[in-house]
Design an enzyme around this catalytic site. Structure first.
Site, PDB file in Angstrom:
ATOM      1  N   HIS A 138       0.860  -1.192   0.000  1.00 25.15           N
ATOM      2  CA  HIS A 138       0.000   0.000   0.000  1.00 25.15           C
ATOM      3  C   HIS A 138       0.897   1.244   0.000  1.00 25.15           C
ATOM      4  O   HIS A 138       1.954   1.246   0.634  1.00 25.15           O
ATOM      5  CB  HIS A 138      -0.917  -0.003   1.223  1.00 25.15           C
ATOM      6  CG  HIS A 138      -1.995   1.024   1.116  1.00 25.15           C
ATOM      7  ND1 HIS A 138      -1.773   2.361   1.362  1.00 25.15           N
ATOM      8  CD2 HIS A 138      -3.294   0.920   0.739  1.00 25.15           C
ATOM      9  CE1 HIS A 138      -2.901   3.031   1.150  1.00 25.15           C
ATOM     10  NE2 HIS A 138      -3.840   2.180   0.773  1.00 25.15           N
ATOM     11  N   GLU A 164      -3.994   1.853  -7.319  1.00 26.00           N
ATOM     12  CA  GLU A 164      -4.411   2.971  -6.471  1.00 26.00           C
ATOM     13  C   GLU A 164      -3.526   4.181  -6.771  1.00 26.00           C
ATOM     14  O   GLU A 164      -2.431   4.304  -6.200  1.00 26.00           O
ATOM     15  CB  GLU A 164      -4.246   2.622  -4.989  1.00 26.00           C
ATOM     16  CG  GLU A 164      -5.148   1.541  -4.483  1.00 26.00           C
ATOM     17  CD  GLU A 164      -5.405   1.682  -2.977  1.00 26.00           C
ATOM     18  OE1 GLU A 164      -6.583   1.707  -2.597  1.00 26.00           O
ATOM     19  OE2 GLU A 164      -4.445   1.793  -2.194  1.00 26.00           O
TER      20      GLU A 164
HETATM   21  P1  13P Z   1      -9.810   6.178   0.415  1.00 23.98           P
HETATM   22  O1  13P Z   1     -10.930   5.309  -0.132  1.00 23.98           O
HETATM   23  O2  13P Z   1     -10.091   6.693   1.780  1.00 23.98           O
HETATM   24  O3  13P Z   1      -9.403   7.247  -0.576  1.00 23.98           O
HETATM   25  O4  13P Z   1      -8.537   5.231   0.584  1.00 23.98           O
HETATM   26  C1  13P Z   1      -8.179   4.420  -0.480  1.00 23.98           C
HETATM   27  C2  13P Z   1      -7.172   3.437  -0.032  1.00 23.98           C
HETATM   28  O5  13P Z   1      -6.047   3.779   0.257  1.00 23.98           O
HETATM   29  C3  13P Z   1      -7.589   2.013   0.078  1.00 23.98           C
HETATM   30  O6  13P Z   1      -6.496   1.177   0.268  1.00 23.98           O
END
Ligand code: 13P
Length: 253
Positions: A96, A166
């Site tokens: 992450h 992400e």
């Molecule tokens: P948010 O949905 O709060 O933007 O976070 C995304 C995230 O980092 C999920 O791993």
């Protein structure tokens, strides 16, 4: 068609044990009514055991937010893949951006993926660029990040890997990436994966999108973005928002 996957990354939320049990209970209840969707909750470590229930619906699963790269032994503060697996954890997030910012590197993420898969769990491997520009340098960044993150991983392990795209700029933001862009980027990520592990692995690997997903945008991100699921932060501990989000995804059919 394979079921869609909605993974809730709770991060450091909620703060208390009682509140965590309530979020898990509500998420379990929603999961009992689903046809097309699997749901995973990734609570902070101390809450994991309390989120597992004997009467768990088949669509409800437990995940963890990270794992130690060490197999076991004298490593203060670390939690091993075997420990997580013994708690019925099936999915573990690796790489992450928040963990990368706190010290994880492509190399350590690669070792963590190895530990997760060897313990029989599924690695949810996060990748994503910090910024985007007209020259497409974010594509080069992403390609390098994926190549380095999977450098030590043998092709037989890819069956237990899910990619979570992400873009860092969309995490904790006001708006998610536009669904059309999500589609382009998920294809790109799959192509890079296929270049490393072959056409079949690239075709089979599931790609999730994460970054400011909520109950309003989730349906379009799945439909137009054509991803296999979502990695959700804030909205995953926000009821009834998460309930609506899961319903919207399940209703797509
Ligand atoms: P948010 O949905 O709060 O933007 O976070 C995304 C995230 O980092 C999920 O791993």
């Amino acid at each position: 068609m394979a079921k869609r996957l909605v993974i809730g990354n709770w991060k450091m939320n909620p703060e208390t044990f009682e509140a965590a049990k309530a979020v898990a209970r509500k998420t379990r209840a929603i999961s009992a009514k689903l046809c097309n969707t699997d749901v995973v909750v990734c609570p902070p470590f101390p809450f994991i055991a309390a989120c597992v229930s004997r009467s768990q619906p088949p669509a409800f699963h437990i995940g963890a937010q990270t794992v130690s790269l060490e197999e076991g032994g004298a490593h203060t503060g670390e939690v091993s893949a075997k420990t997580l697996q013994s708690l019925n954890v099936e999915f573990v997030i690796a790489g992450h951006s928040e963990a990368r910012a706190a010290g994880d590197t492509d190399e350590t993420v690669s070792r963590k993926i190895g530990r997760i898969v060897e313990a029989g769990m599924i690695a949810v491997v996060c990748v994503g660029e910090k910024t985007r520009d007209e020259n497409g340098s974010h594509l080069d960044f992403l390609k390098k990040q994926i190549r380095k993150t999977f450098a030590g991983i043998s092709p037989d392990k890819t069956k237990r890997v899910i990619l979570a795209y992400e873009p860092i700029w969309a995490i904790g933001a006001k708006e998610a990436m536009a669904p059309e862009q999500v589609y382009e980027m998920s294809l790109f990520v799959k192509k890079v994966f296929a270049d490393i592990f072959g056409h079949e692995a690239g075709h089979k690997v599931r790609v999730l999108y994460g970054g400011s997903v909520n109950f309003r945008n989730a349906g379009d991100i799945i439909k137009v973005g054509r991803v296999d699921g979502l990695l959700v932060g804030r909205e995953s501990v926000n009821m009834p928002g998460f309930k609506e989000l899961i319903r919207a995804v399940d209703a797509i059919g």
